[in-house]
Design a protein around this motif. Structure first.
Motif, PDB file in Angstrom:
ATOM      1  N   GLY A 140       0.789  -1.230   0.000  1.00 14.47           N
ATOM      2  CA  GLY A 140       0.000   0.000   0.000  1.00 14.47           C
ATOM      3  C   GLY A 140       0.815   1.271   0.000  1.00 14.47           C
ATOM      4  O   GLY A 140       0.272   2.355   0.195  1.00 14.47           O
ATOM      5  N   ASP A 141       2.119   1.171  -0.206  1.00 14.39           N
ATOM      6  CA  ASP A 141       2.979   2.355  -0.201  1.00 14.39           C
ATOM      7  C   ASP A 141       2.796   3.156  -1.484  1.00 14.39           C
ATOM      8  O   ASP A 141       2.915   2.611  -2.582  1.00 14.39           O
ATOM      9  CB  ASP A 141       4.452   1.959  -0.070  1.00 14.39           C
ATOM     10  N   GLN A 142       2.534   4.447  -1.314  1.00 13.59           N
ATOM     11  CA  GLN A 142       2.435   5.358  -2.449  1.00 13.59           C
ATOM     12  C   GLN A 142       3.639   6.286  -2.428  1.00 13.59           C
ATOM     13  O   GLN A 142       4.133   6.639  -1.356  1.00 13.59           O
ATOM     14  CB  GLN A 142       1.174   6.220  -2.353  1.00 13.59           C
ATOM     15  N   SER A 143       4.063   6.711  -3.602  1.00  9.23           N
ATOM     16  CA  SER A 143       5.162   7.674  -3.667  1.00  9.23           C
ATOM     17  C   SER A 143       4.665   9.030  -3.174  1.00  9.23           C
ATOM     18  O   SER A 143       3.466   9.333  -3.200  1.00  9.23           O
ATOM     19  CB  SER A 143       5.684   7.794  -5.101  1.00  9.23           C
ATOM     20  N   GLU A 144       5.586   9.854  -2.726  1.00 10.04           N
ATOM     21  CA  GLU A 144       5.228  11.203  -2.277  1.00 10.04           C
ATOM     22  C   GLU A 144       4.602  11.996  -3.425  1.00 10.04           C
ATOM     23  O   GLU A 144       3.669  12.754  -3.211  1.00 10.04           O
ATOM     24  CB  GLU A 144       6.459  11.927  -1.721  1.00 10.04           C
ATOM     25  N   GLU A 145       5.132  11.805  -4.623  1.00 16.77           N
ATOM     26  CA  GLU A 145       4.600  12.504  -5.791  1.00 16.77           C
ATOM     27  C   GLU A 145       3.135  12.134  -6.031  1.00 16.77           C
ATOM     28  O   GLU A 145       2.301  12.996  -6.299  1.00 16.77           O
ATOM     29  CB  GLU A 145       5.435  12.164  -7.036  1.00 16.77           C
ATOM     30  N   THR A 146       2.814  10.859  -5.904  1.00 19.70           N
ATOM     31  CA  THR A 146       1.435  10.408  -6.081  1.00 19.70           C
ATOM     32  C   THR A 146       0.540  10.994  -5.002  1.00 19.70           C
ATOM     33  O   THR A 146      -0.559  11.479  -5.292  1.00 19.70           O
ATOM     34  CB  THR A 146       1.352   8.875  -6.064  1.00 19.70           C
ATOM     35  N   LYS A 147       0.994  10.976  -3.758  1.00 22.84           N
ATOM     36  CA  LYS A 147       0.211  11.532  -2.653  1.00 22.84           C
ATOM     37  C   LYS A 147      -0.091  13.007  -2.887  1.00 22.84           C
ATOM     38  O   LYS A 147      -1.216  13.467  -2.695  1.00 22.84           O
ATOM     39  CB  LYS A 147       0.944  11.358  -1.327  1.00 22.84           C
ATOM     40  N   LYS A 148       0.924  13.770  -3.296  1.00 25.08           N
ATOM     41  CA  LYS A 148       0.740  15.195  -3.555  1.00 25.08           C
ATOM     42  C   LYS A 148      -0.227  15.436  -4.703  1.00 25.08           C
ATOM     43  O   LYS A 148      -1.085  16.298  -4.633  1.00 25.08           O
ATOM     44  CB  LYS A 148       2.095  15.861  -3.855  1.00 25.08           C
ATOM     45  N   PHE A 149      -0.085  14.656  -5.767  1.00 26.03           N
ATOM     46  CA  PHE A 149      -0.965  14.812  -6.928  1.00 26.03           C
ATOM     47  C   PHE A 149      -2.408  14.521  -6.550  1.00 26.03           C
ATOM     48  O   PHE A 149      -3.323  15.260  -6.907  1.00 26.03           O
ATOM     49  CB  PHE A 149      -0.520  13.906  -8.073  1.00 26.03           C
ATOM     50  N   LEU A 150      -2.628  13.444  -5.798  1.00 26.61           N
ATOM     51  CA  LEU A 150      -3.986  13.097  -5.373  1.00 26.61           C
ATOM     52  C   LEU A 150      -4.557  14.134  -4.420  1.00 26.61           C
ATOM     53  O   LEU A 150      -5.767  14.414  -4.463  1.00 26.61           O
ATOM     54  CB  LEU A 150      -3.998  11.713  -4.730  1.00 26.61           C
ATOM     55  N   ALA A 151      -3.720  14.703  -3.575  1.00 22.84           N
ATOM     56  CA  ALA A 151      -4.186  15.754  -2.650  1.00 22.84           C
ATOM     57  C   ALA A 151      -4.672  16.969  -3.431  1.00 22.84           C
ATOM     58  O   ALA A 151      -5.687  17.579  -3.082  1.00 22.84           O
ATOM     59  CB  ALA A 151      -3.080  16.134  -1.676  1.00 22.84           C
ATOM     60  N   LYS A 152      -3.980  17.330  -4.498  1.00 18.28           N
ATOM     61  CA  LYS A 152      -4.390  18.458  -5.346  1.00 18.28           C
ATOM     62  C   LYS A 152      -5.698  18.158  -6.051  1.00 18.28           C
ATOM     63  O   LYS A 152      -6.551  19.019  -6.202  1.00 18.28           O
ATOM     64  CB  LYS A 152      -3.319  18.769  -6.394  1.00 18.28           C
ATOM     65  N   LYS A 153      -5.843  16.892  -6.510  1.00 14.24           N
ATOM     66  CA  LYS A 153      -7.059  16.481  -7.211  1.00 14.24           C
ATOM     67  C   LYS A 153      -8.280  16.504  -6.302  1.00 14.24           C
ATOM     68  O   LYS A 153      -9.373  16.833  -6.737  1.00 14.24           O
ATOM     69  CB  LYS A 153      -6.883  15.054  -7.773  1.00 14.24           C
ATOM     70  N   GLY A 154      -8.066  16.076  -5.056  1.00 13.84           N
ATOM     71  CA  GLY A 154      -9.174  15.934  -4.114  1.00 13.84           C
ATOM     72  C   GLY A 154      -9.545  17.223  -3.501  1.00 13.84           C
ATOM     73  O   GLY A 154     -10.541  17.725  -3.296  1.00 13.84           O
TER      74      GLY A 154
END
Length: 120
Positions: free
Chosen positions: A106-120
């Motif tokens: 379930g580990d996500q990259s920091e880049e993915t986390k940031k991108f999803l945070a912007k989307k949400g």
């Protein structure tokens, strides 16, 4: 809707232009909104096979990993050949292994986390 974890992989969109000195354009592909738990078992089995199978070459292991990423994780949104042709070589193995770790742990990259945070 539930906030399910997702992951992404980026492939170079304009390989021929980049090879001629053009600017890199990346195409993002997202995991499906739902990955069944059975994928964890497959990921763990693949990890075990890759670490224990002394008879397999690095090339065979890379092919198993590329197949798992393209077919099992991303449901053929891109082909195995796309991975070979559109992933930047110095980052390719790390990118593929991080996809396996995402499914298994379930580990996500920091880049993915940031991108999803912007989307949400």
């Amino acid at each position: 809707m539930a906030n399910l974890k997702r992951n992404m992989i980026e492939l170079v969109k304009n390989v021929e232009e980049v090879q001629k000195g053009g600017e890199v354009e990346l195409e993002k592909f997202w995991t499906p909104a739902f990955l069944p738990f059975s994928k964890v078992r497959q990921a763990l089995q693949l990890q075990a096979d890759m670490s224990e199978d002394e008879d397999s070459s690095e090339l065979e292991m890379m092919e198993m990993l590329a197949n798992f990423v393209a077919k099992e994780i991303y449901n053929d949104q891109f082909s195995v050949d796309d991975l070979y042709d559109r992933l930047h070589a110095p980052d390719a193995l790390d990118a593929l292994q991080s996809q396996l770790v995402f499914v298994a742990q379930g580990d996500q990259s920091e880049e993915t986390k940031k991108f999803l945070a912007k989307k949400g």
